[in-house]
Enzyme design. Sequence first.
Site, mmCIF file in Angstrom:
data_model
loop_
_atom_site.group_PDB
_atom_site.id
_atom_site.type_symbol
_atom_site.label_atom_id
_atom_site.label_comp_id
_atom_site.label_asym_id
_atom_site.label_seq_id
_atom_site.Cartn_x
_atom_site.Cartn_y
_atom_site.Cartn_z
ATOM 1 N N CYS A 115 0.859 -1.187 0.000
ATOM 2 C CA CYS A 115 0.000 0.000 0.000
ATOM 3 C C CYS A 115 0.888 1.226 0.000
ATOM 4 O O CYS A 115 2.088 1.133 0.266
ATOM 5 C CB CYS A 115 -0.905 0.016 1.228
ATOM 6 S SG CYS A 115 -2.270 1.200 1.068
ATOM 7 N N CYS A 151 -3.790 6.307 0.026
ATOM 8 C CA CYS A 151 -3.284 5.021 -0.474
ATOM 9 C C CYS A 151 -2.922 5.062 -1.953
ATOM 10 O O CYS A 151 -2.729 4.011 -2.581
ATOM 11 C CB CYS A 151 -4.310 3.928 -0.212
ATOM 12 S SG CYS A 151 -4.725 3.763 1.533
ATOM 13 N N LYS A 199 -12.556 -4.552 1.590
ATOM 14 C CA LYS A 199 -12.008 -3.727 2.671
ATOM 15 C C LYS A 199 -12.882 -2.484 2.818
ATOM 16 O O LYS A 199 -13.064 -1.722 1.864
ATOM 17 C CB LYS A 199 -10.566 -3.331 2.349
ATOM 18 C CG LYS A 199 -9.981 -2.385 3.384
ATOM 19 C CD LYS A 199 -8.504 -2.135 3.160
ATOM 20 C CE LYS A 199 -7.992 -1.100 4.138
ATOM 21 N NZ LYS A 199 -6.566 -0.847 3.984
ATOM 22 N N ARG A 246 -3.536 3.749 12.690
ATOM 23 C CA ARG A 246 -2.968 4.955 12.056
ATOM 24 C C ARG A 246 -1.848 5.532 12.903
ATOM 25 O O ARG A 246 -0.933 6.151 12.388
ATOM 26 C CB ARG A 246 -4.076 5.973 11.796
ATOM 27 C CG ARG A 246 -5.208 5.310 11.000
ATOM 28 C CD ARG A 246 -5.663 6.096 9.832
ATOM 29 N NE ARG A 246 -6.405 5.214 8.934
ATOM 30 C CZ ARG A 246 -7.632 5.447 8.470
ATOM 31 N NH1 ARG A 246 -8.254 6.554 8.797
ATOM 32 N NH2 ARG A 246 -8.210 4.591 7.653
ATOM 33 N N ARG A 271 -10.904 7.973 3.441
ATOM 34 C CA ARG A 271 -10.657 6.938 2.431
ATOM 35 C C ARG A 271 -11.931 6.416 1.765
ATOM 36 O O ARG A 271 -11.923 5.382 1.120
ATOM 37 C CB ARG A 271 -9.913 5.766 3.066
ATOM 38 C CG ARG A 271 -8.590 6.127 3.736
ATOM 39 C CD ARG A 271 -7.682 4.930 3.807
ATOM 40 N NE ARG A 271 -6.657 5.004 4.831
ATOM 41 C CZ ARG A 271 -5.589 5.806 4.780
ATOM 42 N NH1 ARG A 271 -5.399 6.624 3.754
ATOM 43 N NH2 ARG A 271 -4.702 5.787 5.775
ATOM 44 N N GLU A 276 -16.664 -6.991 -5.508
ATOM 45 C CA GLU A 276 -15.233 -6.721 -5.305
ATOM 46 C C GLU A 276 -14.436 -8.031 -5.209
ATOM 47 O O GLU A 276 -13.356 -8.162 -5.772
ATOM 48 C CB GLU A 276 -15.021 -5.949 -3.993
ATOM 49 C CG GLU A 276 -15.148 -4.447 -4.099
ATOM 50 C CD GLU A 276 -13.929 -3.803 -4.752
ATOM 51 O OE1 GLU A 276 -13.023 -4.532 -5.195
ATOM 52 O OE2 GLU A 276 -13.888 -2.570 -4.825
ATOM 53 N N LYS A 326 -12.136 -7.296 5.598
ATOM 54 C CA LYS A 326 -11.562 -6.439 6.640
ATOM 55 C C LYS A 326 -12.453 -5.237 6.880
ATOM 56 O O LYS A 326 -12.870 -4.635 5.887
ATOM 57 C CB LYS A 326 -10.177 -5.977 6.178
ATOM 58 C CG LYS A 326 -9.510 -5.011 7.120
ATOM 59 C CD LYS A 326 -8.229 -4.534 6.519
ATOM 60 C CE LYS A 326 -7.658 -3.461 7.426
ATOM 61 N NZ LYS A 326 -6.530 -2.827 6.827
ATOM 62 N N SER A 365 -7.094 -3.210 14.305
ATOM 63 C CA SER A 365 -6.572 -2.554 15.504
ATOM 64 C C SER A 365 -7.668 -2.125 16.479
ATOM 65 O O SER A 365 -7.550 -2.347 17.686
ATOM 66 C CB SER A 365 -5.720 -1.352 15.095
ATOM 67 O OG SER A 365 -6.463 -0.456 14.282
HETATM 68 C C1 PBG Z 1 -3.659 0.344 4.700
HETATM 69 C C2 PBG Z 1 -4.011 -0.492 5.864
HETATM 70 C C3 PBG Z 1 -4.769 -0.099 6.973
HETATM 71 C C4 PBG Z 1 -4.842 -1.211 7.812
HETATM 72 C C5 PBG Z 1 -4.135 -2.229 7.202
HETATM 73 N N1 PBG Z 1 -3.651 -1.766 5.986
HETATM 74 C C6 PBG Z 1 -5.310 1.204 7.339
HETATM 75 C C7 PBG Z 1 -6.265 1.884 6.458
HETATM 76 O O1 PBG Z 1 -6.705 1.366 5.444
HETATM 77 O O2 PBG Z 1 -6.607 3.017 6.779
HETATM 78 C C8 PBG Z 1 -5.567 -1.254 9.111
HETATM 79 C C9 PBG Z 1 -5.229 -2.380 10.014
HETATM 80 C C10 PBG Z 1 -5.728 -2.216 11.389
HETATM 81 O O3 PBG Z 1 -6.507 -1.298 11.721
HETATM 82 O O4 PBG Z 1 -5.357 -3.057 12.210
HETATM 83 N N2 PBG Z 1 -2.371 0.125 4.259
#
Ligand code: PBG
Length: 326
Positions: A120, A130, A195, A205, A217, A233, A248, A274
């Site tokens: 990414c 991204c 996602k 973040r 986003r 998708e 996700k 997270s």
């Molecule tokens: C983007 C990415 C994100 C996460 C994994 N890859 C953040 C986003 O899309 O804003 C989030 C993972 C998490 O919250 O644990 N590269």
Amino acid sequence: MTFPIDRPRRLRRTESLRRMVRETVLTADDLIYPMFVVPGQNFKREISAMPGQYQLSADTFVRELDHISTLGIRAVILFGIPENKDPHGLASCHPEGIVQQAVRAAKKEFPGLVVITDVCLCEYTSHGHCGVIRDGEVQNDETLDILARQALSHVEAGADMVAPSDMMDGRVAAIRRILDENGFGGTPVMSYAAKYASGFYGPFREAAESAPQFGDRRGYQMDPSNVREAMHETALDDREGADILMVKPALSYLDVIAKVRARFDRPVAAYNVSGEYSMVKAAARNGWIEEQRVALEILTSIKRAGADLILTYWAPDAARWIKEGI
Ligand code: PBG
């Protein structure tokens, strides 16, 4: 047959009986551990919003792998935080970039460990989006080229699998093509297929230093209200050659996981993100819930919904809990 003949409680009377009829059993093989690597040496800093998770320099990261592999964890996914960011996130493609260095170090010491890299631009761009920005918008097709180059450089460094998380259209095909053209036809792609634009990424973040500097986003990640679109998708990534399909976040999207499982015959992964982790940590710190019990319940529910693989910050703890037979 109904009560009093039928009594489901009969099979719940002892732990042995309960184990015999258990339908979903979580194992360490199901888990993928996300880790954050940063430049420098001998560096380990706890991410304040994600207690128990760290930003690690490549050397410290490799030492950590020692511990993780003894627990039976077979796979990690790496996120890199570069020294310098620029509008195009070009540091992400550099052979001496942070992820590339960490991958080389990890594969040298632990050749059997499956090292996956997140592909990414958000950790690498100065604006935190991204993809490449022009006229205030993330440009899809221009971004594909950088993503493909980034994926190739990860694989050249030794990554076993790449996982694009950007949500640009066509990126799985672009990555598949560049890998095949460069002799990496055997390297699988795990796509973040469905996602969502989620508030549950908040703590990440801080970990990845990737908050967008303007806007959000929603112009590329999916609307949490949509599930038919998730099928669309996922079908696109399936057709473009993704080897593993990911949903996700996980917990608020168990219905999406179940639907992807029912419709597609590839392994399904789910990302226990997270925010899902930090909420439990915070509540447990307040003594409101039991972390271990709740974490295992969450992970089991994600597997029960249909995930074959779970990306989770609890991976080492869960592997230990499972090993200890709890
Ligand atoms: C983007 C990415 C994100 C996460 C994994 N890859 C953040 C986003 O899309 O804003 C989030 C993972 C998490 O919250 O644990 N590269």
